[in-house]
Design a protein around this motif. Structure first.
Motif, PDB file in Angstrom:
ATOM      1  N   GLY A  78      88.236  80.303  48.548  1.00 55.31           N
ATOM      2  CA  GLY A  78      89.019  81.147  47.653  1.00 55.31           C
ATOM      3  C   GLY A  78      89.859  82.098  48.484  1.00 55.31           C
ATOM      4  N   ILE A  79      90.815  82.751  47.826  1.00 56.59           N
ATOM      5  CA  ILE A  79      91.693  83.679  48.555  1.00 56.59           C
ATOM      6  C   ILE A  79      91.952  84.917  47.695  1.00 56.59           C
ATOM      7  N   GLY A  80      92.311  86.016  48.340  1.00 53.72           N
ATOM      8  CA  GLY A  80      92.660  87.258  47.625  1.00 53.72           C
ATOM      9  C   GLY A  80      91.486  87.719  46.778  1.00 53.72           C
ATOM     10  N   GLY A  81      91.775  87.993  45.516  1.00 52.10           N
ATOM     11  CA  GLY A  81      90.739  88.472  44.613  1.00 52.10           C
ATOM     12  C   GLY A  81      89.645  87.449  44.376  1.00 52.10           C
ATOM     13  N   SER A  82      89.906  86.197  44.725  1.00 48.78           N
ATOM     14  CA  SER A  82      88.890  85.161  44.529  1.00 48.78           C
ATOM     15  C   SER A  82      88.009  84.990  45.767  1.00 48.78           C
ATOM     16  N   TYR A  83      88.063  85.959  46.695  1.00 47.42           N
ATOM     17  CA  TYR A  83      87.167  85.855  47.844  1.00 47.42           C
ATOM     18  C   TYR A  83      86.773  87.197  48.454  1.00 47.42           C
ATOM     19  N   LEU A  84      87.694  88.180  48.403  1.00 45.39           N
ATOM     20  CA  LEU A  84      87.440  89.411  49.170  1.00 45.39           C
ATOM     21  C   LEU A  84      86.228  90.186  48.677  1.00 45.39           C
ATOM     22  N   GLY A  85      86.024  90.232  47.359  1.00 46.31           N
ATOM     23  CA  GLY A  85      84.905  91.016  46.819  1.00 46.31           C
ATOM     24  C   GLY A  85      83.568  90.454  47.263  1.00 46.31           C
ATOM     25  N   ALA A  86      83.426  89.123  47.183  1.00 44.28           N
ATOM     26  CA  ALA A  86      82.161  88.499  47.606  1.00 44.28           C
ATOM     27  C   ALA A  86      81.922  88.779  49.081  1.00 44.28           C
ATOM     28  N   ARG A  87      82.934  88.580  49.892  1.00 42.78           N
ATOM     29  CA  ARG A  87      82.746  88.792  51.332  1.00 42.78           C
ATOM     30  C   ARG A  87      82.394  90.249  51.624  1.00 42.78           C
ATOM     31  N   ALA A  88      83.050  91.159  50.894  1.00 45.89           N
ATOM     32  CA  ALA A  88      82.834  92.595  51.114  1.00 45.89           C
ATOM     33  C   ALA A  88      81.377  92.968  50.830  1.00 45.89           C
ATOM     34  N   VAL A  89      80.870  92.534  49.686  1.00 49.05           N
ATOM     35  CA  VAL A  89      79.504  92.913  49.301  1.00 49.05           C
ATOM     36  C   VAL A  89      78.492  92.231  50.221  1.00 49.05           C
ATOM     37  N   ILE A  90      78.733  90.964  50.514  1.00 45.92           N
ATOM     38  CA  ILE A  90      77.784  90.226  51.367  1.00 45.92           C
ATOM     39  C   ILE A  90      77.711  90.882  52.748  1.00 45.92           C
ATOM     40  N   GLU A  91      78.874  91.214  53.306  1.00 43.09           N
ATOM     41  CA  GLU A  91      78.847  91.797  54.663  1.00 43.09           C
ATOM     42  C   GLU A  91      78.280  93.211  54.646  1.00 43.09           C
ATOM     43  N   LEU A  92      78.530  93.955  53.579  1.00 42.34           N
ATOM     44  CA  LEU A  92      78.013  95.329  53.519  1.00 42.34           C
ATOM     45  C   LEU A  92      76.485  95.343  53.471  1.00 42.34           C
ATOM     46  N   LEU A  93      75.904  94.348  52.786  1.00 39.54           N
ATOM     47  CA  LEU A  93      74.479  94.452  52.474  1.00 39.54           C
ATOM     48  C   LEU A  93      73.578  93.466  53.227  1.00 39.54           C
ATOM     49  N   SER A  94      74.169  92.536  53.950  1.00 39.06           N
ATOM     50  CA  SER A  94      73.323  91.549  54.649  1.00 39.06           C
ATOM     51  C   SER A  94      72.974  92.036  56.048  1.00 39.06           C
ATOM     52  N   HIS A  95      72.020  91.360  56.656  1.00 36.63           N
ATOM     53  CA  HIS A  95      71.717  91.583  58.069  1.00 36.63           C
ATOM     54  C   HIS A  95      72.988  91.302  58.869  1.00 36.63           C
ATOM     55  N   HIS A  96      73.327  92.226  59.801  1.00 31.77           N
ATOM     56  CA  HIS A  96      74.575  92.052  60.546  1.00 31.77           C
ATOM     57  C   HIS A  96      74.634  90.712  61.277  1.00 31.77           C
ATOM     58  N   PHE A  97      73.468  90.213  61.694  1.00 33.97           N
ATOM     59  CA  PHE A  97      73.452  88.987  62.500  1.00 33.97           C
ATOM     60  C   PHE A  97      72.666  87.879  61.803  1.00 33.97           C
ATOM     61  N   ASN A  98      72.791  87.849  60.472  1.00 37.48           N
ATOM     62  CA  ASN A  98      72.072  86.841  59.679  1.00 37.48           C
ATOM     63  C   ASN A  98      72.259  85.438  60.245  1.00 37.48           C
ATOM     64  N   ASP A  99      73.502  85.117  60.603  1.00 37.94           N
ATOM     65  CA  ASP A  99      73.790  83.744  61.009  1.00 37.94           C
ATOM     66  C   ASP A  99      73.144  83.383  62.338  1.00 37.94           C
ATOM     67  N   TYR A 100      72.736  84.400  63.106  1.00 34.16           N
ATOM     68  CA  TYR A 100      72.161  84.134  64.429  1.00 34.16           C
ATOM     69  C   TYR A 100      70.642  84.302  64.444  1.00 34.16           C
ATOM     70  N   LEU A 101      70.073  84.716  63.296  1.00 32.30           N
ATOM     71  CA  LEU A 101      68.614  84.841  63.244  1.00 32.30           C
ATOM     72  C   LEU A 101      67.980  83.456  63.315  1.00 32.30           C
ATOM     73  N   PRO A 102      66.835  83.332  63.997  1.00 25.87           N
ATOM     74  CA  PRO A 102      66.167  82.030  63.993  1.00 25.87           C
ATOM     75  C   PRO A 102      65.693  81.693  62.580  1.00 25.87           C
ATOM     76  N   GLY A 103      65.534  80.388  62.332  1.00 24.87           N
ATOM     77  CA  GLY A 103      65.211  79.905  60.980  1.00 24.87           C
ATOM     78  C   GLY A 103      64.052  80.626  60.311  1.00 24.87           C
ATOM     79  N   ASN A 104      63.005  80.972  61.081  1.00 23.02           N
ATOM     80  CA  ASN A 104      61.830  81.591  60.451  1.00 23.02           C
ATOM     81  C   ASN A 104      62.095  83.043  60.051  1.00 23.02           C
ATOM     82  N   LYS A 105      63.170  83.624  60.567  1.00 22.76           N
ATOM     83  CA  LYS A 105      63.481  85.012  60.189  1.00 22.76           C
ATOM     84  C   LYS A 105      64.667  85.092  59.219  1.00 22.76           C
ATOM     85  N   ARG A 106      65.429  84.024  59.125  1.00 28.77           N
ATOM     86  CA  ARG A 106      66.614  84.036  58.243  1.00 28.77           C
ATOM     87  C   ARG A 106      66.186  83.573  56.870  1.00 28.77           C
TER      88      ARG A 106
END
Ligand code: PA5
Length: 450
Positions: A78-106
């Motif tokens: 998605g683009i513009g209003g169809s993507y920015l809000g989701a990305r904003a909330v996810i990045e604000l509230l998720s673990h900063h390094f979620n994608d790099y956590l090992p499987g047992n911690k993610r």
């Protein structure tokens, strides 16, 4: 609980100037709440936090659980209003390094975004990693014909069908689009993809609390109940209360006063890297809502203290056309204590035993005073904690303040006619049927500048 204060703008905007806006603000509030101003068919977001489709809300939660169970990666197209809000909330509230956590911690799937640019290099690189994960796809487009997501979806849908087969791909493709019409709705019905609705009366940049934002946010493991509850508190506090007691109205009025006396740029400042995409979301909200009829504040953003080492000089001592709105969290969630070092070569032992959050706080306080002394008015938005509830309240605060400011400035805050100009030129240059003549003219202009 969100609190707005403008004490660090007091020497730039007087109480009298604020009071003088009272009658105009009352009208702006009425136009928003009684839905009788320009763009009034796009005010569905005003009551959304309490008046939403509960059946669909539950379906979103169920779909999110299924995605979490069978996928390690969700691609959000998605683009513009169809993507920015989701990305904003996810990045604000998720673990900063979620994608790099090992499987047992993610705990939750990785989420990546596509269809928000036309870079072949970006999509080619994304395709390189998909085979490594079990993949689901959420394509989000109200019109269904926006070029960037439509191209990405074409390619990714082919990938999903080649990899999983047409039938199994259906369980992994989710479409968020118009209730009844449009190319994506048509395709979803034809192929049997599960669909979620972007309501007719909610424009893209106000859609984060619809399925547009809620499905990816729920997949990321964030409580969408808490997000909506925070937004409902925002509605309670900022929709119908009178000017003096209404932080959103005060913010809208303060930035309007500053704009009218020559401050042309509002910089949204944060001290938490996780806030970066909230700023991107806010930039779209403000930019598309206000930048029209040759008017409007230019919305900019900085991440401090990072950008104090790049943009700090300009803000401190460049052209005096800027003001800042600083968003801060009393409790950002986690911190790290600074250790004592016997050698003390960096001379920082005076910080030993302090949390990094305390240092960050002092950096913020010191910067605000320096910038005010340098002639930069400072508005402040303080949030008690970095949680889904606070985030929901903040989203509502910004949305309604944007509507109030738009009406104070006598524009339609809910259209975006200027977005079409680039699209028309792009289609003409690409030879879209019906655009050929215009394409030739544009190509001649381009050739003349080579
Ligand atoms: O705010 C808006 O209206 C735009 O940013 C749109 O969200 C963006 O252009 C995407 O449009 P669509 O959802 O139709 O693909």
């Amino acid at each position: 609980m969100l609190q707005f204060n403008m004490k660090n703008a007091a020497q730039f905007v007087s109480q009298q100037e604020m009071d003088n806006l009272r009658a105009q603000m009352k009208l702006a509030q009425l136009q928003t709440l009684e839905k009788n101003g320009p763009g009034n068919d796009f005010l569905g977001w005003v009551d959304l936090p309490v008046d939403y489709d509960k059946e669909e809300f539950n379906r979103i939660k169920n779909a999110a659980t299924r995605i979490q169970e069978h996928s390690g990666l969700l691609v959000v197209v998605g683009i513009g209003g169809s993507y920015l809000g989701a990305r904003a909330v996810i990045e604000l509230l998720s673990h900063h390094f979620n994608d790099y956590l090992p499987g047992n911690k993610r705990k939750f799937p990785r989420i990546v975004f596509a269809g928000n640019n036309i870079s072949g290099a970006y999509l080619a690189d994304l395709m390189d990693v998909l085979d490594e994960y079990s993949v689901s796809l959420n394509v989000i487009s109200k019109s269904g014909t926006t070029t960037e997501p439509a191209i990405a979806f074409r390619i990714l849908r082919n990938y999903m069908e080649d990899r999983y087969g047409k039938e199994a791909a259906k369980d992994r493709i989710f479409c968020t689009t118009d209730r009844n019409k449009g190319a994506l709705k048509h395709l979803a019905d034809q192929e049997g993809y599960e669909t979620f609705v972007i309501p007719d009366d909610i424009g893209g940049r106000y859609s984060v609390l619809t399925a547009v934002g809620l499905l990816p946010i729920a997949v990321a493991g964030i409580s969408i109940d808490d997000l909506m509850a925070g937004a409902a508190q925002g509605r309670e506090r900022f929709a119908n209360t009178s000017f003096t007691d209404n932080d959103a109205a005060q913010y809208a009025a303060a930035r309007t006063c500053l704009m009218r006396k020559g401050y042309e740029i509002e910089i949204l400042v944060n001290y938490e890297p996780a806030f970066h995409y909230m700023t991107e979301w806010w930039k779209q909200l403000q930019g598309e809502s206000e930048g029209k009829d040759n008017r409007g504040l230019f919305p900019a953003g900085v991440d401090f203290s990072t950008d104090l080492h790049s943009m700090g000089q300009y803000i401190q001592a460049g052209r005096r056309i800027l003001f800042e709105t600083v968003v801060s969290f009393e409790d950002a969630g986690r911190t790290v204590e600074i250790p004592k070092d016997e050698a003390n070569l960096d001379g920082l032992n005076f910080l030993a035993g302090m949390g990094m959050d305390e240092v960050n706080q002092k950096a913020m306080q010191g910067t605000v005073l320096a910038h005010v002394d340098g002639g930069v008015p400072n508005l402040a938005i303080n949030l008690s904690e970095r949680t889904a509830f606070s985030c929901g309240e903040l989203i509502y605060f910004f949305e309604i303040a944007c509507a109030f400011a738009g009406y104070l400035n006598a524009i339609n805050p809910f259209d975006q006619p200027g977005v079409e100009a680039y699209k028309n030129n792009m289609y003409s240059l690409l030879g879209k049927p019906g655009y050929e003549e215009e394409g030739k003219k544009l190509q001649a202009r381009i050739d003349a500048t080579k």
